[in-house]
Design an enzyme around this catalytic site. Sequence first.
Site, PDB file in Angstrom:
ATOM      1  N   HIS A 160       0.698  -1.149   0.111  1.00 57.07           N
ATOM      2  CA  HIS A 160      -0.008   0.209   0.046  1.00 57.07           C
ATOM      3  C   HIS A 160       0.892   1.305  -0.070  1.00 57.07           C
ATOM      4  O   HIS A 160       1.032   1.971   0.796  1.00 57.07           O
ATOM      5  CB  HIS A 160      -0.813  -0.106   1.212  1.00 57.07           C
ATOM      6  N   GLU A 263      -0.979   1.404  -5.201  1.00 50.42           N
ATOM      7  CA  GLU A 263      -0.698   0.177  -4.520  1.00 50.42           C
ATOM      8  C   GLU A 263      -0.654  -1.048  -5.437  1.00 50.42           C
ATOM      9  O   GLU A 263      -1.375  -1.141  -6.204  1.00 50.42           O
ATOM     10  CB  GLU A 263      -1.980  -0.054  -3.516  1.00 50.42           C
TER      11      GLU A 263
HETATM   12  C1  BG6 Z   1      -6.856   2.236   0.507  1.00 46.08           C
HETATM   13  C2  BG6 Z   1      -8.291   2.056   0.347  1.00 46.08           C
HETATM   14  O1  BG6 Z   1      -6.214   1.242  -0.128  1.00 46.08           O
HETATM   15  O2  BG6 Z   1      -6.464   2.609   1.933  1.00 46.08           O
HETATM   16  C3  BG6 Z   1      -9.179   2.983   1.120  1.00 46.08           C
HETATM   17  O3  BG6 Z   1      -8.715   1.817  -0.864  1.00 46.08           O
HETATM   18  C4  BG6 Z   1      -8.623   3.333   2.601  1.00 46.08           C
HETATM   19  O4  BG6 Z   1     -10.496   2.812   0.937  1.00 46.08           O
HETATM   20  C5  BG6 Z   1      -7.267   3.694   2.651  1.00 46.08           C
HETATM   21  O5  BG6 Z   1      -9.465   4.178   2.950  1.00 46.08           O
HETATM   22  C6  BG6 Z   1      -6.476   3.673   3.950  1.00 46.08           C
HETATM   23  O6  BG6 Z   1      -6.920   2.628   4.857  1.00 46.08           O
HETATM   24  P1  BG6 Z   1      -6.456   2.595   6.313  1.00 46.08           P
HETATM   25  O7  BG6 Z   1      -7.082   1.362   6.917  1.00 46.08           O
HETATM   26  O8  BG6 Z   1      -4.907   2.682   6.254  1.00 46.08           O
HETATM   27  O9  BG6 Z   1      -6.831   4.250   6.859  1.00 46.08           O
END
Ligand code: BG6
Length: 291
Positions: A160, A263
């Site tokens: 991510h 990502e």
């Molecule tokens: C992204 C998702 O990969 O991560 C989003 O597609 C999400 O929907 C974002 O809001 C952040 O996620 P997190 O759990 O790290 O706040």
Amino acid sequence: MNAPALASIVTASDGLPYLSIANPHATARIYLHGAHVAQWRPTGQSEVLWMSARSNYVSGKPIRGGIPLCFPWFGPNPQRPELAAHGFARIRPWTVAQLSDLPDGSSRVRLTLESDSDTLALWPHAFSAELTVTVGTTLDVELAVTNRGSTPSPCEAALHTYFTIGDIRRIAVEGLAGGTYIDKMANAARTVQAGAITFSGETDRVYLGSESAVVIRDPVLGRRITVAKRGSRSTVVWNPWVTKSAAMPDFGDHEWPGMVCIETANVADDHLTIASGATQRMAAILSVTGI
Ligand code: BG6
């Protein structure tokens, strides 16, 4: 373990232990918590990964920025929405298995995570995972997951990656034209991407069947970041914009223009089913050039 000249483990007095890497090609920081790459700065260039000034650095909570590892599910757990979003890999302590200096001056770090009674209570599949990070003129991050159980394991995974950019309103993301994406901002409608992606509001998309490299063209910082991949069929593109970033306590209210997530993933239709005893590998390879 080899004795590396160019990497050391640092335990911050008020935070989490991390590996600090400095070689002729780049500097990097990798937290053992979540095997989380939090910095990569090629020599002579500015920081490539983005970190929030509001990030937590505590066990049990994700780090905001860098490269969180999403595994074994992505987003909310579909069966058990009360569980942590994006799985448990990013909030577990990983073990350093190898640190080495490569002949070309790059550094390689291997971290591991094994299933245990805690993970089996969350996800009923035995596994071992390895994250191999090669820090050089490029940053190569490979997640390998082996199914140690006797039945196939269905799972999702994502690297991510948060990138530092000059201004989200001025970048273009190339390499996804013609692909179909799931638009989380439009009730998961499926849409075909026309041309490069530009941004004018909250964006949360999963591009399916996307196996080619993606390029962030950034006229403000005067650079192009290329995100190449191996073993990945999905690409997630995310920027929270004003309202969502204000609602996240670990994300500064005014930080959203300076980041974008691209990502490298296998999620949604592209989720994995790993056969008993098999290993699935997925990697992101980052590089930076002038515009
Ligand atoms: C992204 C998702 O990969 O991560 C989003 O597609 C999400 O929907 C974002 O809001 C952040 O996620 P997190 O759990 O790290 O706040």
